[in-house]
Design an enzyme around this catalytic site. Structure first.
Site, PDB file in Angstrom:
ATOM      1  CG  LEU A   2      28.893  57.987  47.869  1.00 37.31           C
ATOM      2  CD1 LEU A   2      28.492  56.568  48.251  1.00 37.31           C
ATOM      3  CD2 LEU A   2      29.494  58.708  49.071  1.00 37.31           C
ATOM      4  CG  ASP A   3      35.396  60.419  45.247  1.00 32.25           C
ATOM      5  OD1 ASP A   3      34.786  61.287  44.610  1.00 32.25           O
ATOM      6  OD2 ASP A   3      36.258  60.659  46.109  1.00 32.25           O
ATOM      7  NE  ARG A   4      35.343  52.667  38.527  1.00 32.60           N
ATOM      8  CZ  ARG A   4      35.639  52.414  37.256  1.00 32.60           C
ATOM      9  NH1 ARG A   4      36.140  53.373  36.498  1.00 32.60           N
ATOM     10  NH2 ARG A   4      35.427  51.229  36.738  1.00 32.60           N
TER      11      ARG A   4
END
Length: 253
Positions: free
Chosen positions: A64-66
Site C-alpha cells: 500500500l502507498d503511504r
C-alpha cells in the site's frame, strides 16, 4: 488528517501463518533512508520478533502507498509467503478498495483495461513516480462499480467507488481512474496537476491546495482482502477511516 502522522497499525486478525493489519494513512510501509520516520516494517519486526528469532520470515503479501489506508496482509514464514505468492499468480487473492473520486460517472460499472508504465519513459515529468496509461506499459486491468453519487455545498460532486484490481501495478487504481476522467480526491499527482505533489513537498498542506484537492491525502482505502489457500477461504476487511467516512456523512446529512 495529517499525512505526516505516524499512527501505529492495528491488528485485524492472526493465524498461524498470517497477520492481517490495518495500515493507517500516513504510515510509510518500508524505510526509505537511515534515520527516517518509524515505519510499518519497524513495527512488524518488533511484533514478530519471536518468529524472526526462530527462523521465521516477515513478508508483505500486498503493498500500500503511504497515503493509502486499509488491509495489509503479512506472511510470517517463508512457506506462507511462497503459497500466497502463488495464489496471487493463480487468481486466488482478491483485493477490493474504496475510492472517493471527483465527479459523477455516467456508468454504474466499468472495466478499465489499460497498460501502465512510468511516464518518464515516454514523456517529460517533474515527478519521477508518476505513471500513465500507455500501449508500451505492463498489462493492467481494474473493475469499478459506483456505490454512491454525492455532493457538497458549492455543487462539489463526488462519488464513492468500489475498485477491484485484477493486476497489481504501481498506482494502478489512481492512474486508471484519472485516465477515464474521475481522479481520486486528494491525489496530488493525478487529480489536478502533479505540481501539487511538488508544492506539498516544499510547503506542506496549504489552503489553496485544500480548495482544489479537498483532502490532504488521496482517498483510497484497502477495504477487503480475500485469500484462497490450503483448502480454506480467508476474508479480511477494514472499515472506512474517519476522513473518508466523515466526508460521505457530510454529503448525506
Amino acid at each position: 488528517m495529517n499525512t505526516e502522522n505516524q499512527a501505529e497499525f492495528e491488528i485485524l486478525d492472526e493465524t498461524e501463518d498470517f497477520l492481517a493489519v490495518h495500515k493507517p494513512a500516513g504510515l510509510l510501509v518500508h524505510p526509505t533512508k537511515p534515520g527516517g520516520p518509524r515505519t510499518l516494517w519497524d513495527g512488524l519486526c518488533e511484533l514478530l520478533g519471536y518468529e524472526l528469532a526462530t527462523g521465521g520470515r516477515v513478508s508483505l503479501v500486498n503493498r500500500l502507498d503511504r497515503e493509502t489506508s486499509g488491509v495489509l496482509l503479512v506472511a510470517k514464514n517463508a512457506r506462507a509467503a511462497r503459497a500466497a505468492g502463488m495464489a496471487m499468480q493463480q487468481g486466488g487473492v482478491r483485493k477490493e478498495y474504496v475510492a472517493l473520486v471527483f465527479g459523477w460517472p455516467a456508468w454504474d460499472e466499468e472495466i478499465v483495461d489499460g497498460p501502465i508504465l512510468r511516464l518518464g519513459k515516454v514523456a517529460s515529468s517533474a515527478v519521477w513516480l508518476e505513471r500513465t496509461v500507455h500501449p508500451l506499459g505492463a498489462p493492467a486491468m481494474t473493475r469499478f462499480r459506483v456505490e454512491k453519487r454525492l455532493s457538497l455545498p458549492q455543487d462539489r460532486r463526488f462519488s464513492v467507488l468500489r475498485a477491484r484490481p485484477e493486476t497489481g501495478r504501481t498506482h494502478q487504481i489512481r492512474v486508471h481512474l484519472a485516465s477515464v476522467g474521475f481522479p481520486i480526491l486528494g491525489d496530488k499527482i493525478y487529480a489536478r496537476g502533479n505540481h501539487h505533489y511538488l508544492d506539498f513537498i516544499d510547503r506542506g498542506w496549504v489552503e489553496a491546495m485544500a480548495a482544489e484537492l479537498w483532502l490532504p491525502r488521496h482517498a483510497l482505502h484497502s477495504a477487503r482482502l480475500c485469500l484462497k489457500l490450503y483448502g480454506q477461504e480467508f476474508d479480511w476487511s477494514s472499515p472506512l477511516p474517519g476522513d473518508m467516512a466523515g466526508l460521505i456523512e457530510s454529503a448525506e446529512a
